[in-house]
Design a protein around this motif. Structure first.
Motif, PDB file in Angstrom:
ATOM      1  N   UNK A 278     -41.290  10.083 -34.358  1.00  0.00           N
ATOM      2  CA  UNK A 278     -41.027  10.669 -35.669  1.00  0.00           C
ATOM      3  C   UNK A 278     -42.119  10.257 -36.640  1.00  0.00           C
ATOM      4  N   UNK A 279     -42.156  10.919 -37.778  1.00  0.00           N
ATOM      5  CA  UNK A 279     -43.125  10.566 -38.813  1.00  0.00           C
ATOM      6  C   UNK A 279     -42.673   9.311 -39.546  1.00  0.00           C
ATOM      7  N   UNK A 306     -48.690  10.864 -37.736  1.00  0.00           N
ATOM      8  CA  UNK A 306     -48.809  11.788 -38.853  1.00  0.00           C
ATOM      9  C   UNK A 306     -49.432  11.177 -40.078  1.00  0.00           C
ATOM     10  N   UNK A 307     -49.253   9.867 -40.249  1.00  0.00           N
ATOM     11  CA  UNK A 307     -49.821   9.135 -41.371  1.00  0.00           C
ATOM     12  C   UNK A 307     -49.697   7.652 -41.049  1.00  0.00           C
ATOM     13  N   UNK A 443     -45.268  13.158 -45.543  1.00  0.00           N
ATOM     14  CA  UNK A 443     -44.135  13.272 -44.614  1.00  0.00           C
ATOM     15  C   UNK A 443     -44.553  13.825 -43.258  1.00  0.00           C
ATOM     16  N   UNK A 444     -45.769  13.481 -42.832  1.00  0.00           N
ATOM     17  CA  UNK A 444     -46.266  13.958 -41.547  1.00  0.00           C
ATOM     18  C   UNK A 444     -46.941  15.303 -41.607  1.00  0.00           C
ATOM     19  N   UNK A 445     -46.895  15.996 -42.756  1.00  0.00           N
ATOM     20  CA  UNK A 445     -47.565  17.278 -42.914  1.00  0.00           C
ATOM     21  C   UNK A 445     -48.958  17.066 -43.501  1.00  0.00           C
ATOM     22  N   UNK A 446     -49.914  17.841 -43.038  1.00  0.00           N
ATOM     23  CA  UNK A 446     -51.279  17.784 -43.566  1.00  0.00           C
ATOM     24  C   UNK A 446     -51.474  18.971 -44.509  1.00  0.00           C
ATOM     25  N   UNK A 474     -41.776   6.699 -50.203  1.00  0.00           N
ATOM     26  CA  UNK A 474     -40.972   7.325 -49.156  1.00  0.00           C
ATOM     27  C   UNK A 474     -41.799   8.252 -48.271  1.00  0.00           C
ATOM     28  N   UNK A 475     -42.628   9.098 -48.897  1.00  0.00           N
ATOM     29  CA  UNK A 475     -43.343  10.134 -48.148  1.00  0.00           C
ATOM     30  C   UNK A 475     -44.764   9.750 -47.746  1.00  0.00           C
TER      31      UNK A 475
END
Length: 539
Positions: A278-279, A306-307, A443-446, A474-475
């Motif tokens: 998970x992210x 993701x990060x 949140x794992x999105x680029x 959080x993100x």
């Protein structure tokens, strides 16, 4: 199993073969009665799809696609949520030797349109609730070159198909096409600082890199219950939520519901998940909302991508789950190439502040900030992949974009430049510093600043805008924007809300600026480039 270097060579020989067939490798060679996909609804009820059922259903849908004239090399896009329909559709596309173009369901029509520009797109398969985004209008052509099929029981528009009607229209199920290891089977899109999304062709031989990550880093075993929470509209969710478990002949869980910490715990407990990927946002959200874990939860492996993952989250997970989170690093253009590996054959010391070490099949280092040679241990520089020293490397360039391709490689082709900066210690552990190209990892999105800026500029109030990422507990990061207004417009909360809405409707629901500031001008270099670093410090 052979030692890792030999195993990589064996996988490359198989997946890079001229006779490689994606449908055979991911489906047809596995036991027909083994479960391939378990779709979980918001009520936690499961729907199982065996490999035999996946072969049969994807074969019938592939026959219907062939009846529409779709064949090897054609592009078929999906605008689908996680689950059985996504798996069946993707497998049908690969069964024909066609190319799957995944689209994120949170995208607005304008973002979708940018990703449908390639002329080979022949069909879009979408969930019923996504169909309105494809209506002719401002973003979509009145006479599109593609057909549309929906997942519901009846066509929603005249001329539409459904998955069921496709499955019923074919005359004979086509044999699984063998397109060879160098042919693309996925076309992903990735965004950076400037310009429209770049198209990343993923060749069949990239399966070797995906298998290596699945086996050595995630350490997914045949008796594991494996769950990757990422969305298949993005690289991590597609590569390792669907492709790599199917490649290994294992089961993948697909939760067809939005993220919720309590629901996540329910899935872990109800299905006995032993291997979770998970992210960092998922783990941070669990830490923020969950005090105790149900006793039924007994995970063996926790992984994150993701990060960068903070040491505090690793400590929390170790305390609550009894096992640490293993951080991993990669990109759409590479798959995953660095991490803290779980498999006993390559297990590494867990150093929470670091990204880990290169996976088998990869050589990743840090180059000097200016010169194209390795920086000394501990030296800050550009994270890069040694192309010749990385047999798992598969990316050769963006589709139809030689300028963007050239920017990712050194002139001699020796190094692939990730666009990230960091350092590397004497033991080969990498430490992340920042994105070099200003992409925002939320949140794992680029998220590419260009996409958000383009949406903001559609508002008549906006003369200029600069979008950048700012830290968020959080993100990881959230989107922020500094806006210069046209004459006659007044800054305020109401206008800021309007600007957020236009990003939601013209680009993507998840990418709106959480923070908006107004300024008389933007800081720029003498050449006119926006100084985003300065805005990040003050925004």
């Amino acid at each position: 199993m052979p030692e890792p270097a030999q195993q990589i060579r064996d996988w490359l020989a198989t997946y890079g073969s001229p006779t490689a067939s994606v449908a055979r490798l991911l489906c047809d060679r596995h036991p027909a009665d083994a479960v391939a996909v378990t779709e979980i609804g918001p009520d936690l009820r499961p729907r199982d799809l065996t490999y035999g059922e996946l072969a049969e259903r994807s074969g019938r849908v592939a026959a219907g696609m062939a009846h529409l004239g779709i064949g090897p090399g054609d592009h078929v896009a999906t605008l689908l949520g996680k689950g059985i329909d996504f798996a069946v559709t993707a497998m049908a596309v690969w069964r024909l030797g066609a190319v799957h173009v995944p689209l994120f369901t949170a995208f607005a029509p304008s973002a979708i349109a940018h990703r449908l520009l390639h002329p080979a797109v022949r069909l879009i398969v979408c969930d019923d609730d996504q169909r309105p985004k494809l209506e002719p209008g401002r973003d979509m052509p009145a006479d599109p070159p593609w057909r549309i099929a929906t997942t519901g029981g009846t066509p929603l528009r005249e001329g539409d198909h459904t998955l069921a009607s496709l499955a019923a229209s074919g005359t004979a199920e086509p044999p699984a096409a063998a397109v060879g290891g160098d042919s693309p089977f996925i076309l992903l899109h990735t965004s950076g600082t400037a310009g429209p999304p770049k198209a990343v062709p993923v060749p069949v031989r990239a399966l070797a890199a995906m298998h290596a990550y699945h086996h050595y880093a995630l350490d997914v075993r045949d008796d594991d219950v494996y769950w990757n929470t990422a969305d298949p509209g993005w690289a991590y969710g597609l590569y390792h939520g669907l492709v790599s478990p199917l490649l290994a002949g294992q089961r993948t869980l697909q939760l067809r519901a939005g993220f919720d910490p309590e629901l996540t715990l329910d899935v872990l407990a109800t299905y006995g998940v032993t291997n979770l990927a998970a992210s960092p946002t998922v783990y941070r959200s669990l830490r923020a909302t969950v005090k105790t874990l149900p006793p039924e939860i007994a995970v063996r492996r926790l992984s994150s991508a993701g990060e960068p993952l903070g040491p505090d989250v690793v400590d929390w997970a170790t305390d609550r789950f009894g096992v640490p989170v293993h951080d991993h690093y990669g990109q759409s253009e590479l798959g995953m190439c660095v991490g803290h590996h779980g498999h006993d054959a390559v297990a590494t010391d867990l150093r929470p502040a670091s990204l880990g070490t290169a996976l088998p099949g990869w050589s990743v280092t840090v180059l000097d900030q200016i010169a194209d040679h390795e920086a000394p241990p501990g030296g800050f520089g550009r994270v890069a992949v040694d192309v010749k020293g990385s047999p798992a490397m598969w990316f050769t360039g963006y589709l139809g974009n030689p300028a963007a391709t050239a920017a990712r490689f050194t002139p001699d082709g020796h190094w692939f430049l990730t666009g990230d900066t960091g350092s590397r210690d004497r033991d080969g552990y990498l430490y992340f510093s920042s994105r070099d190209d200003d992409a925002i990892l939320m949140s794992g999105y680029r998220i590419g600043p260009f996409d958000v800026e383009t949406a903001l500029l559609e508002h008549p109030a906006v003369a200029e805008s600069a979008v950048y990422g700012v830290p968020d507990e959080l993100r990881g990061q959230v989107v922020a924007a500094t806006v210069v207004l046209n004459e006659g417009w007044r800054a305020g909360d109401e206008l800021a809300d309007d600007l957020r809405d236009i990003v939601r409707t013209r680009f993507a629901a998840h990418a709106y600026p959480r923070r908006i500031t107004f300024a008389e001008n933007l800081p720029k270099t003498p050449s006119g480039k926006i100084r985003r670093a300065r805005l990040r410090r003050t925004g």
